[in-house]
Design a protein around this motif. Structure first.
Motif, PDB file in Angstrom:
ATOM      1  N   ASP A  83      23.134  30.497 -40.209  1.00 23.42           N
ATOM      2  CA  ASP A  83      24.223  29.697 -40.782  1.00 23.42           C
ATOM      3  C   ASP A  83      25.602  30.192 -40.355  1.00 23.42           C
ATOM      4  O   ASP A  83      26.578  29.435 -40.413  1.00 23.42           O
ATOM      5  N   ALA A  88      25.205  23.768 -31.512  1.00 24.48           N
ATOM      6  CA  ALA A  88      24.996  22.330 -31.331  1.00 24.48           C
ATOM      7  C   ALA A  88      23.831  21.897 -32.221  1.00 24.48           C
ATOM      8  O   ALA A  88      22.916  22.676 -32.491  1.00 24.48           O
ATOM      9  N   ASP A  89      23.875  20.663 -32.683  1.00 26.48           N
ATOM     10  CA  ASP A  89      22.854  20.166 -33.600  1.00 26.48           C
ATOM     11  C   ASP A  89      21.445  20.316 -33.029  1.00 26.48           C
ATOM     12  O   ASP A  89      20.512  20.705 -33.748  1.00 26.48           O
ATOM     13  N   ALA A  90      21.294  20.022 -31.743  1.00 31.08           N
ATOM     14  CA  ALA A  90      19.966  20.097 -31.122  1.00 31.08           C
ATOM     15  C   ALA A  90      19.462  21.537 -31.094  1.00 31.08           C
ATOM     16  O   ALA A  90      18.275  21.793 -31.317  1.00 31.08           O
ATOM     17  N   ARG A  92      20.406  24.023 -33.166  1.00 31.98           N
ATOM     18  CA  ARG A  92      20.116  24.447 -34.543  1.00 31.98           C
ATOM     19  C   ARG A  92      18.776  23.873 -35.024  1.00 31.98           C
ATOM     20  O   ARG A  92      17.979  24.571 -35.661  1.00 31.98           O
ATOM     21  N   ALA A  93      18.524  22.612 -34.709  1.00 30.56           N
ATOM     22  CA  ALA A  93      17.274  21.986 -35.136  1.00 30.56           C
ATOM     23  C   ALA A  93      16.067  22.653 -34.478  1.00 30.56           C
ATOM     24  O   ALA A  93      15.056  22.927 -35.135  1.00 30.56           O
ATOM     25  N   GLN A 250      34.593  22.456 -33.317  1.00 28.94           N
ATOM     26  CA  GLN A 250      34.034  23.752 -33.686  1.00 28.94           C
ATOM     27  C   GLN A 250      35.131  24.813 -33.794  1.00 28.94           C
ATOM     28  O   GLN A 250      35.086  25.669 -34.679  1.00 28.94           O
ATOM     29  N   LYS A 253      36.771  24.284 -37.141  1.00 31.55           N
ATOM     30  CA  LYS A 253      35.939  24.812 -38.226  1.00 31.55           C
ATOM     31  C   LYS A 253      35.989  26.331 -38.266  1.00 31.55           C
ATOM     32  O   LYS A 253      35.943  26.948 -39.334  1.00 31.55           O
TER      33      LYS A 253
END
Length: 326
Positions: A83, A88-90, A92-93, A250, A253
């Motif tokens: 966390d 990138a979302d891909a 992390r998934a 990013q 954030k």
């Protein structure tokens, strides 16, 4: 694998004379005992594994739990969490799926399936390949072993392959994350006419050893030069992920998180700061924020955060200009 299944496999291996099943089962049992901190029992299992006698131990292999740091591996205590990383979302998934499969491996094995455990990370330096390996070890609650190339790569014929074998013999009996940074150092394309026959043999040995690793060893490899990797390397890895440079969102954030950590406004909107800072990777972002935090702490109790951020930004922009010109 459950203890009951391991015992059944052990009996089956003994009754059928299946040496490969015997070795795999005992290695899995040793890894489980090490995870429970039963190191003496794990050592005894490994010592009695082989052709009727104890296999010699190499003094070059780091025994992490004994505190050694002078062998083929060294250990990093995992502190980063998944966390805490900007991924990138891909990516992390995919990492989330790998973690779930490792945590629920008993269920998968009950259906004759194994969790994925080989991961290849590519991308420019400073974009979190090492940090991701550390985060995976943290989430899996296992040690992170990093390969020391200066200890592995020998100058004499056959020396490197022998050291690689000893390295893999060690990690097979540990639940761990095994990290190869700059993997192209070992996994070079065997068709490269500039490389010697010895290097080609090393690559072949390395790939065979990776193939033979049990699934409780999660292998993470990182490369800044994916084009240098042998073509056979790519198909060895079940997950191949690109670690990209930070996006503007990013960066923003990142500075929002810094502002929350300091508990006071930065004196500049995170979005504006993200646009002005010429950071080309996550390592730059981390260093820049640590730079601000150091100056802020040293200036307390009269710290002017807006002034500190402006000064650091000016310095870093100047540094980036110098880097571009060299």
């Amino acid at each position: 694998m459950s203890r009951a299944d391991l015992i059944v496999s052990l009996v089956k291996a003994g009754s059928e004379g299946d040496q490969q099943l015997l070795r795999t089962t005992v290695e899995a049992m040793a890894a489980e005992e090490r995870a429970k901190q039963h190191h003496q029992l794990a050592d005894r299992l490994v010592q009695n594994l082989g052709e009727g006698k104890a296999r010699p131990r190499s003094p070059e292999v780091v025994r992490s739990y004994d505190g050694g740091h002078g062998g083929l591996l060294y250990e990093i205590e995992p502190r980063r969490t998944l966390d805490s990383l900007f991924l990138a979302d891909a990516v992390r998934a995919a990492c989330g799926e790998l973690i779930e499969e490792q945590h629920r491996r008993d269920l998968l094995r009950s259906y004759s399936l194994e969790p994925r455990h080989r991961l290849l990370l590519s991308g420019a330096p400073g974009n979190g390949k090492t940090s991701l390996a550390e985060a995976l070890a943290h989430e899996l609650m296992t040690p992170l072993f990093v390969v020391r190339y200066e200890a592995v790569i020998g100058s004499f014929l056959g020396e490197t392959s022998g050291r690689l074998k000893r390295l893999f013999d060690f990690v097979r009996t540990h639940q761990c994350v095994l990290f190869f940074d700059e993997f192209d150092t070992l996994g070079k394309e065997r068709g490269d006419t500039h490389e010697t026959g010895e290097i080609k043999r090393v690559v072949s040995s390395l790939l065979l050893q990776i193939d033979a690793l049990p699934s409780h060893v999660v292998v993470v490899t990182a490369t800044n030069h994916a084009e240098l990797l042998d073509r056979a390397v790519w198909r060895r890895f079940q997950l191949r992920l690109e670690m990209s440079a930070p996006t503007e969102a990013q960066k923003e954030k990142w500075f929002v998180r810094l502002q929350e950590k300091l508990g006071t406004p930065l004196g500049m909107a995170p979005k504006t700061l993200a646009a002005k800072l010429p950071a080309v990777n996550f390592s730059d972002l981390e260093q820049f924020c640590e730079d601000i935090q150091r100056r802020y702490v040293l200036a307390l109790p009269n710290a002017n955060l807006k002034q500190i951020v402006s000064e650091r930004l000016k310095q870093w922009r100047s540094r980036f200009t110098v880097d571009q010109s060299t």
